[in-house]
Design a protein around this motif. Structure first.
Motif, PDB file in Angstrom:
ATOM      1  N   HIS A  42     -45.010  30.785  -3.359  1.00  0.00           N
ATOM      2  CA  HIS A  42     -43.967  31.704  -2.894  1.00  0.00           C
ATOM      3  C   HIS A  42     -44.574  33.104  -2.831  1.00  0.00           C
ATOM      4  O   HIS A  42     -44.885  33.702  -3.862  1.00  0.00           O
ATOM      5  N   LEU A  43     -44.761  33.583  -1.603  1.00  0.00           N
ATOM      6  CA  LEU A  43     -45.247  34.947  -1.389  1.00  0.00           C
ATOM      7  C   LEU A  43     -44.062  35.894  -1.505  1.00  0.00           C
ATOM      8  O   LEU A  43     -42.922  35.498  -1.281  1.00  0.00           O
ATOM      9  N   ARG A  44     -44.315  37.142  -1.780  1.00  0.00           N
ATOM     10  CA  ARG A  44     -43.215  38.106  -1.854  1.00  0.00           C
ATOM     11  C   ARG A  44     -42.626  38.325  -0.464  1.00  0.00           C
ATOM     12  O   ARG A  44     -41.460  38.090  -0.226  1.00  0.00           O
ATOM     13  N   HIS A  45     -43.419  38.832   0.431  1.00  0.00           N
ATOM     14  CA  HIS A  45     -43.007  39.004   1.831  1.00  0.00           C
ATOM     15  C   HIS A  45     -44.285  39.130   2.654  1.00  0.00           C
ATOM     16  O   HIS A  45     -45.361  39.359   2.118  1.00  0.00           O
ATOM     17  N   PHE A  46     -44.178  38.961   3.962  1.00  0.00           N
ATOM     18  CA  PHE A  46     -45.371  38.872   4.798  1.00  0.00           C
ATOM     19  C   PHE A  46     -46.123  40.187   4.954  1.00  0.00           C
ATOM     20  O   PHE A  46     -47.271  40.197   5.371  1.00  0.00           O
ATOM     21  N   GLY A  47     -45.520  41.301   4.607  1.00  0.00           N
ATOM     22  CA  GLY A  47     -46.211  42.580   4.663  1.00  0.00           C
ATOM     23  C   GLY A  47     -46.837  42.990   3.342  1.00  0.00           C
ATOM     24  O   GLY A  47     -47.541  43.991   3.263  1.00  0.00           O
ATOM     25  N   CYS A  48     -46.594  42.229   2.300  1.00  0.00           N
ATOM     26  CA  CYS A  48     -47.029  42.571   0.945  1.00  0.00           C
ATOM     27  C   CYS A  48     -48.557  42.641   0.839  1.00  0.00           C
ATOM     28  O   CYS A  48     -49.263  41.690   1.174  1.00  0.00           O
ATOM     29  N   LEU A  49     -49.043  43.750   0.350  1.00  0.00           N
ATOM     30  CA  LEU A  49     -50.467  43.967   0.129  1.00  0.00           C
ATOM     31  C   LEU A  49     -51.060  42.862  -0.741  1.00  0.00           C
ATOM     32  O   LEU A  49     -52.110  42.298  -0.429  1.00  0.00           O
ATOM     33  N   VAL A  98     -40.370  30.170   6.087  1.00  0.00           N
ATOM     34  CA  VAL A  98     -39.596  31.400   5.928  1.00  0.00           C
ATOM     35  C   VAL A  98     -38.306  31.071   5.183  1.00  0.00           C
ATOM     36  O   VAL A  98     -37.548  30.194   5.603  1.00  0.00           O
ATOM     37  N   ASP A  99     -38.069  31.786   4.099  1.00  0.00           N
ATOM     38  CA  ASP A  99     -36.845  31.603   3.324  1.00  0.00           C
ATOM     39  C   ASP A  99     -36.021  32.888   3.399  1.00  0.00           C
ATOM     40  O   ASP A  99     -36.028  33.719   2.494  1.00  0.00           O
ATOM     41  N   GLU A 100     -35.324  33.033   4.509  1.00  0.00           N
ATOM     42  CA  GLU A 100     -34.549  34.244   4.773  1.00  0.00           C
ATOM     43  C   GLU A 100     -33.458  34.477   3.734  1.00  0.00           C
ATOM     44  O   GLU A 100     -33.153  35.600   3.365  1.00  0.00           O
ATOM     45  N   TRP A 101     -32.842  33.406   3.243  1.00  0.00           N
ATOM     46  CA  TRP A 101     -31.715  33.531   2.304  1.00  0.00           C
ATOM     47  C   TRP A 101     -32.144  33.372   0.852  1.00  0.00           C
ATOM     48  O   TRP A 101     -31.303  33.378  -0.045  1.00  0.00           O
ATOM     49  N   LEU A 102     -33.455  33.197   0.615  1.00  0.00           N
ATOM     50  CA  LEU A 102     -34.036  33.142  -0.737  1.00  0.00           C
ATOM     51  C   LEU A 102     -33.580  31.932  -1.549  1.00  0.00           C
ATOM     52  O   LEU A 102     -33.621  31.955  -2.786  1.00  0.00           O
ATOM     53  N   ASP A 103     -33.158  30.877  -0.890  1.00  0.00           N
ATOM     54  CA  ASP A 103     -32.689  29.679  -1.593  1.00  0.00           C
ATOM     55  C   ASP A 103     -33.770  29.082  -2.494  1.00  0.00           C
ATOM     56  O   ASP A 103     -33.523  28.785  -3.662  1.00  0.00           O
ATOM     57  N   GLY A 141     -40.986  43.143   4.302  1.00  0.00           N
ATOM     58  CA  GLY A 141     -40.170  41.981   4.592  1.00  0.00           C
ATOM     59  C   GLY A 141     -38.722  42.229   4.215  1.00  0.00           C
ATOM     60  O   GLY A 141     -38.347  43.319   3.766  1.00  0.00           O
ATOM     61  N   LYS A 142     -37.922  41.193   4.362  1.00  0.00           N
ATOM     62  CA  LYS A 142     -36.489  41.313   4.133  1.00  0.00           C
ATOM     63  C   LYS A 142     -36.140  41.523   2.661  1.00  0.00           C
ATOM     64  O   LYS A 142     -35.152  42.163   2.341  1.00  0.00           O
ATOM     65  N   ALA A 143     -36.935  40.975   1.754  1.00  0.00           N
ATOM     66  CA  ALA A 143     -36.638  41.059   0.317  1.00  0.00           C
ATOM     67  C   ALA A 143     -37.884  41.539  -0.421  1.00  0.00           C
ATOM     68  O   ALA A 143     -38.495  40.791  -1.185  1.00  0.00           O
ATOM     69  N   PRO A 144     -38.281  42.800  -0.223  1.00  0.00           N
ATOM     70  CA  PRO A 144     -39.560  43.269  -0.766  1.00  0.00           C
ATOM     71  C   PRO A 144     -39.632  43.380  -2.285  1.00  0.00           C
ATOM     72  O   PRO A 144     -40.715  43.540  -2.831  1.00  0.00           O
ATOM     73  N   THR A 145     -38.510  43.298  -2.973  1.00  0.00           N
ATOM     74  CA  THR A 145     -38.569  43.416  -4.430  1.00  0.00           C
ATOM     75  C   THR A 145     -38.601  42.068  -5.147  1.00  0.00           C
ATOM     76  O   THR A 145     -38.776  42.028  -6.362  1.00  0.00           O
TER      77      THR A 145
END
Length: 183
Positions: A42-49, A98-103, A141-145
């Motif tokens: 599980h990556l944080r988001h696709f822009g995450c360093l 992609v897990d847009e809803w974080l399920d 990304g949508k959920a960067p935290t």
């Protein structure tokens, strides 16, 4: 958070989650580990360093994972379009979901960090190290935290390794992960 005891029902619970792949098809997670071992990241988001740095390191283990009959699968937050660009940029040849809803994130117990955590000395040091190694931050990304996680799931759904990240830069040590893969 370090390595944790795997929850016995996690493979089954995750198995019912269906997510879109970067190239547009939908994948029910349980089909991934029906017949083969899966390293689920599980990556944080696709822009995450740090996620970009992690993917570059995982690419180096691609041949080893194939020899160990282990399929690498990554999940991130954001859009399918963003995931496809990420996949193409890194030349990823494994499923990128992609897990847009974080399920799936919620099912594995991923924690949410705070924006202020970016200023902690350990995160700043890790950021500088990743940048020196050539990684750069991309679009948020949508959920960067939300933090990341790593799980090794055996055929049939038994979880052999579980790790929940404690900070933005935290990740399961790849030596431990690969030892579990061989295990």
């Amino acid at each position: 958070m370090p390595r944790i005891a795997p929850r016995a029902s996690l493979g089954e619970e995750l198995g019912d989650v269906t997510l879109p792949e970067a190239e547009g098809t939908s994948v029910r997670l349980g089909t991934l580990w029906q017949r083969e071992q899966v390293l689920l990241v599980h990556l944080r988001h696709f822009g995450c360093l740090f996620c970009r740095d992690r993917v570059e390191k995982l690419i180096g283990y691609r041949d080893y994972l194939k020899r160990m009959a282990t399929r690498l699968v990554a999940i991130g937050t954001g859009s399918v379009k963003h995931a496809l660009g990420f996949k193409q940029h890194f030349g990823i040849d494994w499923p990128l979901l992609v897990d847009e809803w974080l399920d799936s994130y919620r099912l594995v117990g991923v924690q949410e960090g705070k924006c202020i955590d970016w200023l902690s000395p350990s995160v700043v040091r890790a950021s500088l190290t990743a940048i020196r190694a050539g990684s750069m931050h991309g679009r948020l990304g949508k959920a960067p935290t939300f933090l990341g996680a790593t799980h090794l799931i055996r055929p049939g759904g038994a979880v052999a390794f579980a790790w929940l990240n404690a900070e933005f830069h935290d990740d399961a040590p790849l030596g431990e992960v690969m030892a579990a893969v061989a295990g």
